[in-house]
Scaffold this motif. Structure first.
Motif, PDB file in Angstrom:
ATOM      1  N   GLN A  66       0.819  -1.205   0.000  1.00 49.10           N
ATOM      2  CA  GLN A  66       0.000   0.000   0.000  1.00 49.10           C
ATOM      3  C   GLN A  66       0.857   1.261   0.000  1.00 49.10           C
ATOM      4  N   LEU A  67       2.004   1.236   0.667  1.00 47.55           N
ATOM      5  CA  LEU A  67       2.921   2.375   0.633  1.00 47.55           C
ATOM      6  C   LEU A  67       3.490   2.584  -0.767  1.00 47.55           C
ATOM      7  N   LEU A  68       3.769   1.494  -1.458  1.00 44.29           N
ATOM      8  CA  LEU A  68       4.310   1.603  -2.809  1.00 44.29           C
ATOM      9  C   LEU A  68       3.302   2.240  -3.762  1.00 44.29           C
ATOM     10  N   LYS A  69       2.011   2.054  -3.486  1.00 43.81           N
ATOM     11  CA  LYS A  69       0.984   2.685  -4.316  1.00 43.81           C
ATOM     12  C   LYS A  69       1.023   4.206  -4.212  1.00 43.81           C
ATOM     13  N   LEU A  70       1.486   4.724  -3.083  1.00 46.23           N
ATOM     14  CA  LEU A  70       1.504   6.165  -2.845  1.00 46.23           C
ATOM     15  C   LEU A  70       2.712   6.854  -3.470  1.00 46.23           C
ATOM     16  N   SER A  71       3.640   6.087  -3.985  1.00 42.67           N
ATOM     17  CA  SER A  71       4.870   6.668  -4.522  1.00 42.67           C
ATOM     18  C   SER A  71       4.648   7.313  -5.890  1.00 42.67           C
ATOM     19  N   CYS A  72       5.408   8.381  -6.124  1.00 37.91           N
ATOM     20  CA  CYS A  72       5.347   9.078  -7.410  1.00 37.91           C
ATOM     21  C   CYS A  72       6.234   8.414  -8.459  1.00 37.91           C
ATOM     22  N   SER A  73       7.236   7.685  -8.024  1.00 37.02           N
ATOM     23  CA  SER A  73       8.207   7.129  -8.963  1.00 37.02           C
ATOM     24  C   SER A  73       7.872   5.689  -9.331  1.00 37.02           C
ATOM     25  N   ASP A  74       8.588   5.205 -10.318  1.00 37.64           N
ATOM     26  CA  ASP A  74       8.436   3.819 -10.746  1.00 37.64           C
ATOM     27  C   ASP A  74       9.102   2.917  -9.704  1.00 37.64           C
ATOM     28  N   THR A  75       8.351   1.989  -9.151  1.00 38.84           N
ATOM     29  CA  THR A  75       8.867   1.140  -8.076  1.00 38.84           C
ATOM     30  C   THR A  75       9.114  -0.290  -8.524  1.00 38.84           C
ATOM     31  N   TYR A  76       9.051  -0.542  -9.837  1.00 39.97           N
ATOM     32  CA  TYR A  76       9.144  -1.914 -10.332  1.00 39.97           C
ATOM     33  C   TYR A  76      10.436  -2.608  -9.899  1.00 39.97           C
ATOM     34  N   ARG A  77      11.583  -1.977 -10.105  1.00 43.02           N
ATOM     35  CA  ARG A  77      12.867  -2.607  -9.760  1.00 43.02           C
ATOM     36  C   ARG A  77      13.005  -2.806  -8.262  1.00 43.02           C
ATOM     37  N   ARG A  78      12.541  -1.846  -7.501  1.00 48.31           N
ATOM     38  CA  ARG A  78      12.601  -1.976  -6.039  1.00 48.31           C
ATOM     39  C   ARG A  78      11.722  -3.136  -5.571  1.00 48.31           C
ATOM     40  N   GLU A  79      10.526  -3.195  -6.131  1.00 47.57           N
ATOM     41  CA  GLU A  79       9.619  -4.288  -5.773  1.00 47.57           C
ATOM     42  C   GLU A  79      10.223  -5.636  -6.140  1.00 47.57           C
ATOM     43  N   LEU A  80      10.849  -5.703  -7.289  1.00 50.99           N
ATOM     44  CA  LEU A  80      11.461  -6.945  -7.747  1.00 50.99           C
ATOM     45  C   LEU A  80      12.593  -7.377  -6.822  1.00 50.99           C
ATOM     46  N   ALA A  81      13.428  -6.439  -6.393  1.00 53.38           N
ATOM     47  CA  ALA A  81      14.529  -6.766  -5.486  1.00 53.38           C
ATOM     48  C   ALA A  81      14.008  -7.260  -4.138  1.00 53.38           C
ATOM     49  N   VAL A  82      13.026  -6.561  -3.592  1.00 55.43           N
ATOM     50  CA  VAL A  82      12.454  -6.966  -2.311  1.00 55.43           C
ATOM     51  C   VAL A  82      11.743  -8.310  -2.459  1.00 55.43           C
ATOM     52  N   LEU A  83      11.046  -8.493  -3.554  1.00 54.97           N
ATOM     53  CA  LEU A  83      10.357  -9.756  -3.805  1.00 54.97           C
ATOM     54  C   LEU A  83      11.345 -10.911  -3.908  1.00 54.97           C
ATOM     55  N   ALA A  84      12.453 -10.705  -4.602  1.00 54.75           N
ATOM     56  CA  ALA A  84      13.466 -11.758  -4.737  1.00 54.75           C
ATOM     57  C   ALA A  84      14.036 -12.128  -3.375  1.00 54.75           C
ATOM     58  N   PHE A  85      14.371 -11.130  -2.566  1.00 55.99           N
ATOM     59  CA  PHE A  85      14.895 -11.412  -1.230  1.00 55.99           C
ATOM     60  C   PHE A  85      13.846 -12.123  -0.384  1.00 55.99           C
ATOM     61  N   SER A  86      12.596 -11.705  -0.495  1.00 56.61           N
ATOM     62  CA  SER A  86      11.509 -12.340   0.260  1.00 56.61           C
ATOM     63  C   SER A  86      11.343 -13.797  -0.127  1.00 56.61           C
ATOM     64  N   VAL A  87      11.398 -14.066  -1.416  1.00 60.11           N
ATOM     65  CA  VAL A  87      11.246 -15.448  -1.889  1.00 60.11           C
ATOM     66  C   VAL A  87      12.392 -16.320  -1.386  1.00 60.11           C
ATOM     67  N   VAL A  88      13.606 -15.810  -1.431  1.00 57.60           N
ATOM     68  CA  VAL A  88      14.756 -16.576  -0.941  1.00 57.60           C
ATOM     69  C   VAL A  88      14.613 -16.854   0.546  1.00 57.60           C
ATOM     70  N   LEU A  89      14.262 -15.847   1.318  1.00 56.13           N
ATOM     71  CA  LEU A  89      14.114 -16.001   2.764  1.00 56.13           C
ATOM     72  C   LEU A  89      12.983 -16.971   3.106  1.00 56.13           C
ATOM     73  N   ALA A  90      11.824 -16.780   2.510  1.00 57.36           N
ATOM     74  CA  ALA A  90      10.676 -17.644   2.789  1.00 57.36           C
ATOM     75  C   ALA A  90      10.913 -19.067   2.299  1.00 57.36           C
ATOM     76  N   SER A  91      11.548 -19.220   1.151  1.00 58.04           N
ATOM     77  CA  SER A  91      11.825 -20.558   0.618  1.00 58.04           C
ATOM     78  C   SER A  91      12.795 -21.315   1.511  1.00 58.04           C
ATOM     79  N   GLY A  92      13.799 -20.615   2.017  1.00 57.16           N
ATOM     80  CA  GLY A  92      14.744 -21.261   2.922  1.00 57.16           C
ATOM     81  C   GLY A  92      14.066 -21.749   4.184  1.00 57.16           C
ATOM     82  N   CYS A  93      13.238 -20.904   4.780  1.00 52.67           N
ATOM     83  CA  CYS A  93      12.502 -21.293   5.987  1.00 52.67           C
ATOM     84  C   CYS A  93      11.552 -22.449   5.701  1.00 52.67           C
TER      85      CYS A  93
END
Length: 181
Positions: A66-93
């Motif tokens: 929801q915070l990313l929706k409020l941003s003025c800039s393109d957040t695609y790359r940031r979302e992708l980086a956070v998503l990749a880290f999240s997937v690695v962390l969650a997959s490991g657990c």
């Protein structure tokens, strides 16, 4: 908890030696370190964004999508980086939990008594259900594209992954580990 269950069921005579104070502190430290790194990544990512839209979010609490929706800039790359880290962390657990429970169920199925099966499954199945509920609802909330989010689904997922697992946790006095198998 999966490792604790594994040691209690698969190596009950060695439980006190393996699950000593040092092992518990190390496991807690790894968990806290992963949480701090994960939250620092999100916080740094969020604070570096320019915000120009309304400051109202349609959520019970401040969620990253929801915070990313409020941003003025393109957040695609940031979302992708956070998503990749999240997937690695969650997959490991998740992989660690699955490996632990496969070994537990292998040992439990070799127990000759039906009562031993029931005791072991009664401690393991609720944990697996809560982990599955948490990971699936958190995955729905965080893995879907931000622009295509529907508010009722976001609200339901937030309730399911943030409130239901803690409510279903009966506390340590209910965690009866079968040691007499």
């Amino acid at each position: 908890m999966a490792y604790d269950q594994y040691i209690a069921i698969c190596k009950p005579l060695h439980y006190e030696i393996i699950m000593n104070r040092r092992a518990c502190i190390q496991m807690a430290a790894y968990t806290w370190a992963a949480g701090v790194i994960y939250s620092a990544l999100h916080t740094g990512n969020t604070f570096s964004l320019p915000f120009c839209h309304s400051d109202t979010i349609n959520q019970f609490f401040c969620e990253i999508p929801q915070l990313l929706k409020l941003s003025c800039s393109d957040t695609y790359r940031r979302e992708l980086a956070v998503l990749a880290f999240s997937v690695v962390l969650a997959s490991g657990c998740f992989a660690f939990i699955i490996v632990s429970y496969v070994q537990i169920f292998t040992v439990v199925l070799r127990i000759p008594s039906e009562q031993g099966h029931q005791k072991a499954f009664s401690t393991c199945v609720p944990h697996l259900i809560m982990v599955s509920l948490f990971l699936s609802t958190a995955g729905i909330a965080y893995m879907k594209p931000v622009s295509n989010s529907s508010s009722p689904l976001d609200l339901l997922a937030a309730v399911l992954y943030s409130m239901v697992p803690p409510l279903m946790n009966p506390g340590p006095e209910w965690n009866i580990v079968p040691r007499d198998m």
